[in-house]
Design a protein around this motif. Structure first.
Motif, PDB file in Angstrom:
ATOM      1  N   ASN A  50      35.884  31.504  14.470  1.00 36.58           N
ATOM      2  CA  ASN A  50      35.963  30.687  15.684  1.00 36.58           C
ATOM      3  C   ASN A  50      37.250  29.879  15.730  1.00 36.58           C
ATOM      4  O   ASN A  50      37.905  29.780  16.769  1.00 36.58           O
ATOM      5  CB  ASN A  50      34.757  29.743  15.772  1.00 36.58           C
ATOM      6  CG  ASN A  50      33.468  30.510  15.948  1.00 36.58           C
ATOM      7  OD1 ASN A  50      33.428  31.494  16.672  1.00 36.58           O
ATOM      8  ND2 ASN A  50      32.428  30.082  15.249  1.00 36.58           N
ATOM      9  N   VAL A  51      37.599  29.278  14.581  1.00 36.22           N
ATOM     10  CA  VAL A  51      38.810  28.457  14.555  1.00 36.22           C
ATOM     11  C   VAL A  51      40.040  29.354  14.722  1.00 36.22           C
ATOM     12  O   VAL A  51      40.965  29.040  15.478  1.00 36.22           O
ATOM     13  CB  VAL A  51      38.894  27.636  13.246  1.00 36.22           C
ATOM     14  CG1 VAL A  51      40.223  26.901  13.152  1.00 36.22           C
ATOM     15  CG2 VAL A  51      37.749  26.636  13.204  1.00 36.22           C
ATOM     16  N   THR A  56      44.716  30.988  17.765  1.00 35.54           N
ATOM     17  CA  THR A  56      45.639  32.054  18.170  1.00 35.54           C
ATOM     18  C   THR A  56      45.657  32.273  19.681  1.00 35.54           C
ATOM     19  O   THR A  56      46.403  33.101  20.187  1.00 35.54           O
ATOM     20  CB  THR A  56      45.269  33.388  17.469  1.00 35.54           C
ATOM     21  OG1 THR A  56      43.881  33.637  17.709  1.00 35.54           O
ATOM     22  CG2 THR A  56      45.548  33.320  15.983  1.00 35.54           C
ATOM     23  N   PHE A  57      44.840  31.508  20.397  1.00 37.13           N
ATOM     24  CA  PHE A  57      44.789  31.683  21.857  1.00 37.13           C
ATOM     25  C   PHE A  57      45.941  30.958  22.555  1.00 37.13           C
ATOM     26  O   PHE A  57      46.503  31.438  23.529  1.00 37.13           O
ATOM     27  CB  PHE A  57      43.465  31.137  22.395  1.00 37.13           C
ATOM     28  CG  PHE A  57      43.242  31.431  23.850  1.00 37.13           C
ATOM     29  CD1 PHE A  57      42.594  32.592  24.245  1.00 37.13           C
ATOM     30  CD2 PHE A  57      43.711  30.571  24.831  1.00 37.13           C
ATOM     31  CE1 PHE A  57      42.413  32.885  25.590  1.00 37.13           C
ATOM     32  CE2 PHE A  57      43.530  30.853  26.182  1.00 37.13           C
ATOM     33  CZ  PHE A  57      42.881  32.017  26.558  1.00 37.13           C
ATOM     34  N   TYR A  58      46.279  29.783  22.041  1.00 37.76           N
ATOM     35  CA  TYR A  58      47.207  28.896  22.762  1.00 37.76           C
ATOM     36  C   TYR A  58      48.673  29.225  22.459  1.00 37.76           C
ATOM     37  O   TYR A  58      49.031  29.488  21.314  1.00 37.76           O
ATOM     38  CB  TYR A  58      46.943  27.438  22.364  1.00 37.76           C
ATOM     39  CG  TYR A  58      45.577  26.957  22.761  1.00 37.76           C
ATOM     40  CD1 TYR A  58      45.344  26.450  24.029  1.00 37.76           C
ATOM     41  CD2 TYR A  58      44.508  27.032  21.873  1.00 37.76           C
ATOM     42  CE1 TYR A  58      44.086  26.011  24.411  1.00 37.76           C
ATOM     43  CE2 TYR A  58      43.251  26.594  22.236  1.00 37.76           C
ATOM     44  CZ  TYR A  58      43.044  26.087  23.506  1.00 37.76           C
ATOM     45  OH  TYR A  58      41.794  25.663  23.872  1.00 37.76           O
ATOM     46  N   GLY A 320      37.123  22.558  21.024  1.00 36.61           N
ATOM     47  CA  GLY A 320      37.765  23.291  19.933  1.00 36.61           C
ATOM     48  C   GLY A 320      37.379  24.749  19.899  1.00 36.61           C
ATOM     49  O   GLY A 320      37.727  25.484  18.977  1.00 36.61           O
ATOM     50  N   GLN A 321      36.660  25.193  20.934  1.00 37.90           N
ATOM     51  CA  GLN A 321      36.302  26.614  21.001  1.00 37.90           C
ATOM     52  C   GLN A 321      37.447  27.392  21.640  1.00 37.90           C
ATOM     53  O   GLN A 321      38.311  26.812  22.305  1.00 37.90           O
ATOM     54  CB  GLN A 321      35.074  26.798  21.884  1.00 37.90           C
ATOM     55  CG  GLN A 321      33.848  26.069  21.412  1.00 37.90           C
ATOM     56  CD  GLN A 321      32.610  26.617  22.103  1.00 37.90           C
ATOM     57  OE1 GLN A 321      32.386  27.815  22.107  1.00 37.90           O
ATOM     58  NE2 GLN A 321      31.807  25.743  22.670  1.00 37.90           N
ATOM     59  N   ARG A 322      37.415  28.707  21.491  1.00 38.43           N
ATOM     60  CA  ARG A 322      38.334  29.548  22.247  1.00 38.43           C
ATOM     61  C   ARG A 322      38.023  29.291  23.734  1.00 38.43           C
ATOM     62  O   ARG A 322      36.851  29.331  24.136  1.00 38.43           O
ATOM     63  CB  ARG A 322      38.057  31.007  21.881  1.00 38.43           C
ATOM     64  CG  ARG A 322      39.129  31.969  22.253  1.00 38.43           C
ATOM     65  CD  ARG A 322      38.688  33.359  21.817  1.00 38.43           C
ATOM     66  NE  ARG A 322      39.169  34.330  22.751  1.00 38.43           N
ATOM     67  CZ  ARG A 322      40.335  34.951  22.645  1.00 38.43           C
ATOM     68  NH1 ARG A 322      41.101  34.713  21.603  1.00 38.43           N
ATOM     69  NH2 ARG A 322      40.734  35.804  23.543  1.00 38.43           N
ATOM     70  N   PRO A 323      39.057  28.992  24.541  1.00 39.35           N
ATOM     71  CA  PRO A 323      38.758  28.556  25.915  1.00 39.35           C
ATOM     72  C   PRO A 323      38.398  29.704  26.850  1.00 39.35           C
ATOM     73  O   PRO A 323      39.164  30.076  27.729  1.00 39.35           O
ATOM     74  CB  PRO A 323      40.054  27.861  26.341  1.00 39.35           C
ATOM     75  CG  PRO A 323      41.110  28.527  25.552  1.00 39.35           C
ATOM     76  CD  PRO A 323      40.491  28.946  24.257  1.00 39.35           C
ATOM     77  N   GLU A 324      37.202  30.226  26.650  1.00 36.68           N
ATOM     78  CA  GLU A 324      36.729  31.278  27.552  1.00 36.68           C
ATOM     79  C   GLU A 324      35.918  30.647  28.671  1.00 36.68           C
ATOM     80  O   GLU A 324      35.192  29.678  28.454  1.00 36.68           O
ATOM     81  CB  GLU A 324      35.870  32.279  26.785  1.00 36.68           C
ATOM     82  CG  GLU A 324      36.721  33.241  25.971  1.00 36.68           C
ATOM     83  CD  GLU A 324      35.880  34.246  25.207  1.00 36.68           C
ATOM     84  OE1 GLU A 324      34.638  34.195  25.296  1.00 36.68           O
ATOM     85  OE2 GLU A 324      36.488  35.069  24.506  1.00 36.68           O
TER      86      GLU A 324
END
Ligand SMILES: Cc1cc2nc3c(=O)[nH]c(=O)nc-3n(C[C@H](O)[C@H](O)[C@H](O)COP(=O)(O)O)c2cc1C
Ligand code: SF4
Length: 550
Positions: A50-51, A56-58, A320-324
């Motif tokens: 999750n982290v 790696t999304f931003y 703090g989650q992946r922003p889905e």
């Protein structure tokens, strides 16, 4: 799953915040290391995957960002203005290629040539002073025109903190229901794009049981061309903050979270200072002015992801989650931040609240036209003779904005992209048809959105702009639904191939693709992209048909 993670994140809440700590972990090198990600996963009991998925999304946390020192704006406005090649040439004389990254967009669309260095934004002629900037010599903030045509609700003179916060006294002397009623009478609708009435949102949150509730200010103004929220945060922060306090009083929320895009460092610093100023004066904190109502703020610095402007992705981001994007219902007013009742509103929407409380809902409703009440800030880009932020009464003819306020165009323009990347592509011959209100734009097949204007000069190929829009969406897609995740990439590939080879696009296939995106996407990123493309196909067919078969 995301609900459970929301609960988990809520255990530490906003005081120790995973998303903020990810930002801190990336400060030294520009990216979150594997070791830091693992340590944070352990600390927040979040699970490594999750982290890692979030980090790696931003744009500003991912490994590709490592070692970047200077960032060039790659937003639509700097692109159509054609300023970035010269800027890059100059930067290459001062920085190594691997030290130069990209940001989208810095909100300097009024003068372009935008770049970010060492926590500050620069634009216009600043690049000519790059040696001084590198030496740390202070540079002035950017300047642009600001004027009102009609009632200055947001651009009126600021009377000073003490005078301005007298409206807080007024508000706290009223009951939450009285204020809610005035907001309903005002007809104030969300300025972030969807135009949803604020009264209904506040009422829904107010009526949802819960000890802990939040007011979240969406200051992720990601639409290239838009800098009206930046204007408010940098020049009228107290209108936004007081709006949030009053919204909290109405909904029964004691915490306001201001989520500001990382591309606006000055806005973050000014907002934080404004919060310190009102804390000192006792306008926030425990038992404000002896009213029994308590309220405090948290500022969250975002990390470079357009989709975080979508309200549910924004909430996941703070957690703090992946922003889905989340499926609705449940709506944030029922299950929002950390699963608590939450109202998410745009900066400009919230900034209107103090005026409504001060002057009454009916006075606000008297401005504007039909269901579009009040005023709207419009951002004009560098193609206008008088670029800047203009506050106009809703219903003001677009021709007044373009010609009287903007002073017309500096050079020949063929279209204006109004309302961000998901807004409509308005050919210049429609200027006399439209007025600045939700209904006029919708009835004519466009979208008012944020009312930002990015111009397409006469010589700019529309097909190149369509390619840019697909590429933007492919980069920013959260990946949750396939029409957007795959459709944006396939669309980019098709258009790119037609531009770089003798390949001709199959019109039926292309139409199928954008129709699938439009009706099958979960949110308005994938669902909204087809609008400007359909406008382009309708109004610029003569120019585009060479890229299609037959
Ligand atoms: C892809 C996408 C990006 C968005 N970006 C923003 C944004 O930058 N700022 C904003 O206020 N709303 C943005 N929105 C709209 C929000 O989801 C939401 O409707 C808004 O924050 C609600 O506030 P309002 O009712 O005051 O407009 C975006 C929506 C989508 C689908
Ligand atoms: S439309 Fe795009 S951004 Fe929106 S939920 Fe689907 S994949 Fe995510």
């Amino acid at each position: 799953m995301s609900k459970n993670l929301g609960e988990l994140s809520g255990r530490k809440g906003l005081i120790e915040n995973l998303f903020e700590e990810l930002g801190v972990a990336a400060t030294a090198t520009g990216a979150v290391s594997k070791e830091s990600a693992e340590a944070l996963a352990q600390k927040f009991l979040f699970g490594k995957a999750n982290v890692y998925g979030a980090a790696t999304f931003y744009d500003f946390l991912r490994p590709e960002n490592k070692g970047k020192k200077v960032y060039v704006c790659n937003g639509s406005s700097c692109m159509t203005a054609g300023t970035q090649d010269r800027l890059l040439d100059k930067l290459h004389t001062e920085f190594k290629a691997e030290e130069i990254g990209e940001m989208c967009c810095l909100g300097r669309c009024h003068e372009n040539s935008s770049f970010h260095y060492n926590g500050r934004n620069y634009s216009g002629n600043d690049i000519d002073n790059i040696e001084a900037i590198k030496d740390g010599k202070p540079q002035e903030m950017d300047k642009y025109n600001v004027a009102a045509y009609g009632t200055p609700v947001l651009t009126c003179d600021f009377p000073g903190i003490d005078e301005f916060y007298k409206t807080l006294n007024t508000a706290l002397a009223l009951s939450p229901d009285d204020i809610l009623n005035q907001l309903k009478i005002s007809g104030l609708r969300g300025r972030g794009g969807a135009g949803f009435p604020i009264g209904f949102k506040l009422e829904s949150c107010k009526n949802t049981p819960g000890e802990i509730k939040f007011i979240v200010c969406n200051a992720d103004e990601g639409d290239p061309g838009a800098y009206s929220d930046r204007y408010l945060l940098e020049h009228r922060p107290h209108a936004v903050l007081l709006g949030m306090i009053i919204a909290g009083y109405v909904a029964g929320a004691n915490t306001g979270v201001v989520y500001i895009r990382g591309e606006y460092p000055e806005a973050i610093a000014i907002t934080e200072q404004a919060i310190r100023d009102i804390k000192e004066k006792g306008f926030i904190g425990e038992n404000i002015l002896g009213s029994g109502f308590s309220y405090d703020f948290k500022v969250i610095k975002a990390q470079g992801a357009y989709i975080c402007g979508e309200e549910t992705a924004l909430l996941s981001s703070i957690e703090g989650q992946r922003p889905e994007v989340r499926v609705r219902p449940p709506y944030p007013t029922q299950h929002g931040l950390f699963n608590k009742p939450t109202v998410v509103n745009n900066v400009e929407t919230l900034a209107c609240i103090p005026w409504v409380v001060q002057h009454g809902g009916a006075a606000f409703a008297a401005i504007g036209r039909g269901k579009s009440t009040g005023t709207k800030l419009v951002s004009l880009d560098g193609f206008f003779n008088n670029p800047g932020i203009y506050e106009v009464d809703m219903g003001t003819p677009l021709s007044v904005v373009v010609n009287d306020l903007g002073g017309g165009f500096k050079s020949a323009i063929k279209a204006m992209h109004i309302g961000g990347p998901l807004g409509g592509l308005v050919p210049v011959d429609k200027i006399d048809t439209l007025s600045v209100d939700f209904e006029s734009f919708a009835q004519n097949g466009f979208l008012l959105g944020h009312a930002s204007v990015v111009c397409l000069p006469e010589g700019y190929p529309v097909i190149k702009y369509i390619e840019h829009l697909f590429q933007f969406t492919a980069h920013e897609s959260c990946g949750k639904c396939f029409p957007c995740r795959l459709g944006s990439t396939r669309g980019y590939e098709m258009v790119n191939k037609s531009l770089t080879s003798d390949y001709k696009m199959d019109r039926e296939l292309f139409t199928d693709l954008i129709t699938t995106m439009e009706i099958g996407s979960l949110c308005a990123l994938g669902g909204g992209l087809p609008l400007p493309i359909k406008n382009a196909l309708k109004y610029f067919d003569g120019e585009l048909k060479q890229y299609f078969e037959g």
